[in-house]
Write a protein that holds these residues in place. Sequence first.
Motif, PDB file in Angstrom:
ATOM      1  N   HIS A  74      62.893  58.849  43.787  1.00  0.00           N
ATOM      2  CA  HIS A  74      63.562  60.102  44.140  1.00  0.00           C
ATOM      3  C   HIS A  74      65.026  60.072  43.677  1.00  0.00           C
ATOM      4  O   HIS A  74      65.612  61.115  43.397  1.00  0.00           O
ATOM      5  N   ASP A  81      57.742  65.022  46.655  1.00  0.00           N
ATOM      6  CA  ASP A  81      56.836  64.935  47.789  1.00  0.00           C
ATOM      7  C   ASP A  81      56.300  66.333  48.068  1.00  0.00           C
ATOM      8  O   ASP A  81      57.063  67.293  48.076  1.00  0.00           O
ATOM      9  N   ASP A 125      51.295  56.575  50.234  1.00  0.00           N
ATOM     10  CA  ASP A 125      52.309  57.619  50.394  1.00  0.00           C
ATOM     11  C   ASP A 125      51.703  58.886  49.790  1.00  0.00           C
ATOM     12  O   ASP A 125      52.009  59.271  48.669  1.00  0.00           O
ATOM     13  N   HIS A 128      53.378  61.830  47.876  1.00  0.00           N
ATOM     14  CA  HIS A 128      54.332  61.424  46.832  1.00  0.00           C
ATOM     15  C   HIS A 128      53.721  61.363  45.425  1.00  0.00           C
ATOM     16  O   HIS A 128      52.657  60.801  45.224  1.00  0.00           O
TER      17      HIS A 128
HETATM   18 ZN   LIG Z   1      58.305  60.460  47.934  1.00  0.00          ZN
END
Ligand SMILES: [Zn+2]
Length: 308
Positions: A74, A81, A125, A128
């Motif tokens: 990021h 996300d 995740d 993501h």
């Molecule tokens: Zn992320």
Amino acid sequence: MAVSQNGWPVDPARRSRTVPGTNVRVVVADGPAGDVLVWVLAQFDRRVEDLDAGADDWGYANRPIRGSTITSNHASATAVDANATRHPLGKRGTFTAGQVAEIHRILSEVDNVVRWGGDYTGRRDEMHFEINASYARVAAVAARLNGGTPAPPAPGSGGHATVKRGSAGADVALVQRYLGLKADGIFGADTEAAVKRYQSAQHLTADGIVGPATWARIAAGLGGSVPGTGGGGPAPAQPGTTLKRGSQGPAVTALQRRLNAWYPAYSHLTADGVYGVGTESVVKEFQRRAGLTADGIAGPRTLAALKL
Ligand SMILES: [Zn+2]
């Protein structure tokens, strides 16, 4: 130069971009990484799950990976996300098997230069998505996306892009559906072979490339019911047309075919030219995703959004 986990430079030139088809904005790197990520998010919204209007779609943030000292992707504005609150860090199984398959299909369409956090072998995740390839590879994919989607279509193609091996998207799905193939929107070897067979049978140059001549023939084969294709008679939906429950005819058939071709994830209509409950519910779903009034009535705005 500081780099994030994927080797891309931290704090690059970046800007806030709207994901097409949504009101969602994310800050991503300028250039090909941002182009590819925004494309993936738009496909995610269209084919996997609506991007929530809420503020839980994130791009750039200069921070370490949570629970780690490695710089998060990021920070290089090469990660996003999607619907974070629905897909919390560390939680598994927040998508159905069908959604996971669709995510993988989208990523294969960008040659897997984007990696999904749901595919991590360690802590998952699932919100993501991140760039996971060199600048050269990402730039090649972005060039293909930019060339295949917003580039002006060839004259005579009736608004359809020329598509060939390596192309992806709605026009590819339309060709596949017409030829009776699985409409996954990815122009691979099977699609190319089928196009060549079709071209041979139609006495066209059998080059496997669907350009203006082949598009015109496809339209004629459909009795002109692919509007805007040219060469196959007038487009059935005239300006100002409204189609709704109870409507019948070629314009309804065209609507049904278009929905099936462009939105195979949720549109499986029989193209019978009868606007029934099923067509109405798919139209509503389309409208909801496109940010239109979800009344199930295909009026001028809805038809325009479908390029009908
Ligand atoms: Zn992320």
